[in-house]
Design an enzyme around this catalytic site. Structure first.
Site, mmCIF file in Angstrom:
data_model
loop_
_atom_site.group_PDB
_atom_site.id
_atom_site.type_symbol
_atom_site.label_atom_id
_atom_site.label_comp_id
_atom_site.label_asym_id
_atom_site.label_seq_id
_atom_site.Cartn_x
_atom_site.Cartn_y
_atom_site.Cartn_z
ATOM 1 C CG ASP A 140 13.507 13.046 19.885
ATOM 2 O OD1 ASP A 140 13.578 12.951 18.645
ATOM 3 O OD2 ASP A 140 13.278 12.059 20.613
ATOM 4 N NE ARG A 174 15.713 14.567 28.900
ATOM 5 C CZ ARG A 174 16.971 14.952 29.015
ATOM 6 N NH1 ARG A 174 17.590 14.817 30.174
ATOM 7 N NH2 ARG A 174 17.607 15.485 28.012
#
Length: 494
Positions: free
Chosen positions: A241, A20
């Site tokens: 991440d 995203r």
């Protein structure tokens, strides 16, 4: 337009299931975010090999970037999962779609690597958890099976570095993702070139390592033209991440973190690596963190098992939402089925419920009956696994952990949060669910002067996003199950 009082940042967050683009707006000391683009991340299979579809992901990144008014954009950053890498040619072309970390060739490669470099020596140099998915094993598999591919390469780049390279034409490797290769010295934060040589890997392929907060470059003109032509700075965030997720919160001293998603990363932020025989025995990783910190952590399988169950059920025509599964699981009999989430048979089975059935039969337990029973088995097993890892973390640190911060998408799972509090006997603070994007933006804020320090950036996130607290209930019941769960884990490793 961005001003000293208002700045706008773009975070690209690629996960193992989806990606995203998140727009962050900082105004008057408060951060607000808006997800402007989401897309699936489906691996592709060529014959017997599993790969990532990088051209598709690059297309999605470009599409999101084109939808943003560059005049309002202060900077952008990219984070992805760790361990997977790309080989690029001298003109920046992708030589092969990157292998997926679940590709089966990695298991045999790890065995070969450990024959050449004993695990004690490898861990002593890198401080990284021994796992077949690590880049060192993947690169060695490439050297064994397709050596001419390595000979043709100009660079190997971790996946966020590949996107940064395509955006700026500058090739670097950001440290938080580089450490997941198991080819970095975490004390010096430099490449362990002797390991490349021992394995016959060309160290010339390794790009220079940079720290989070470095500016990689600006978006090249041919891409910048698609969003009003402004040369937007590309910041090396905590490009792993988990590094970005941990950058969004404070998880030090007596507070541990669980970055909860497809994987669960359970650990704590410390100032220097802990590389000892005990750390090796307990198989903990010392991964690079933001602000020259270390993330002492262990990888646990995470919600991958539940995702696998949902895929299997969906393939048979039964589609269940997470909320429905949680409500059904809540009413199932407790502790009827326990499994070791890290057992090898759960890494990439064709049918996850069938793999759970086989584990239960092998360990003398009844097979689950119904979707709620499978869901409860996964959640209870995860919570007990967290307990073991937190206990081991305390042993390594020689201090008590009283609080657990659960971050990432899994922090929305209230049933798992409560199970974790109950199983560990510790207070659980859940959220923010968007920690990865927030940590990505936090590093961009530091790099552009909007925040003076990591502590200041974390304070902005803390006051901008609420959290939920879960206190332990009925921990005695979970304590009674712990010896049984430990025995199940030991049986699988035996």
């Amino acid at each position: 337009m961005a001003t000293e009082q208002s700045k706008t940042y773009l975070a690209f967050d690629f996960g193992a299931e989806s990606g995203r683009a998140v727009l962050g707006r900082l105004h008057a000391g408060t951060l607000a975010i808006d997800e402007i683009h989401r897309f699936p991340n489906d691996p592709v299979r060529y014959g017997e090999s599993l790969h990532w579809d990088m051209p598709r992901l690059w297309f999605e990144l470009r599409a999101a970037l084109s939808s943003v008014d560059a005049a309002d954009l202060t900077a952008l950053g990219v984070d992805t999962w760790g361990v997977d890498y790309a080989l690029v040619g001298e003109n920046g072309e992708l030589l092969q779609n990157p292998y997926h970390y679940r590709d089966p060739r990695n298991v045999a490669a790890m065995e070969d690597v450990l024959r050449l470099i004993p695990k004690e020596e490898l861990y002593g140099i890198t401080g990284i958890q021994l796992m077949s998915i690590n880049t060192i094993n993947q690169l060695y598999a490439t050297q064994m099976h397709t050596p001419r591919l390595l000979e043709s390469a100009n660079r190997f780049l971790m996946l966020p570095d590949l996107f940064n390279y395509w955006l700026t034409k500058n090739a670097v490797c950001e440290i938080t993702n580089a450490t997941t290769t198991q080819l970095v010295n975490p004390r010096t934060r430099t490449w362990a070139t002797a390991l490349f040589d021992r394995l016959g890997l060309p160290s010339r392929l390794a790009a220079p390592i940079v720290e989070p907060g470095s500016t990689v470059g600006t978006v090249v003109p041919e891409i910048a033209r698609s969003h009003n032509g402004k040369p937007t700075p590309v910041v090396a965030c905590g490009s792993h991440d988990t590094a970005s997720a941990v950058a969004a919160i404070t998880a030090r001293d007596d507070t541990a973190f669980i970055s909860s998603g497809t994987w669960s990363l359970v650990g704590i932020e410390i100032d220097a690596p802990i590389i000892t025989p005990t750390a090796l025995k307990l198989n903990f990783s010392n991964e690079g963190g933001v602000n020259r910190t270390t993330r002492l952590l262990k990888n646990v399988m995470g919600l991958w098992m539940l995702q696998g169950c949902r895929r299997s059920w969906s393939g048979k025509g039964d589609t269940f939402g997470y909320d429905e599964l949680m409500e059904t699981a809540r009413h199932q009999t407790a502790f009827r089925h326990l499994v070791d989430p890290d057992e090898a048979s759960f890494v990439h089975p064709d049918d996850m419920p069938a793999a759970i059935d086989r584990f239960c039969r092998r360990t003398g337990q009844p097979e689950p009956e119904g979707h709620g029973a499978y869901t409860r088995a996964v959640l209870e097993s995860l919570a007990l696994k967290y307990r073991l890892v937190i206990d081991n973390l305390e042993h390594l640190l020689d201090r008590r952990i009283t609080t657990i911060r659960i971050i990432g998408g899994g922090s929305r799972n209230r049933l798992l949060n409560q199970f974790t509090a109950d199983a560990t006997g510790r207070t659980v603070i859940a959220g923010p669910a968007e920690a990865t994007a927030l940590g990505n933006i936090a590093v961009q804020m530091i790099a552009t002067g909007a925040a003076g320090s990591l502590a200041e950036a974390r304070a902005i996130v803390e006051r901008s996003f609420p959290t939920d607290t879960f206190e332990p209930e009925s921990s005695d019941k979970w304590n009674r199950q712990l010896p049984r769960f430990q025995q199940l884990c030991e049986l699988t490793y035996a």
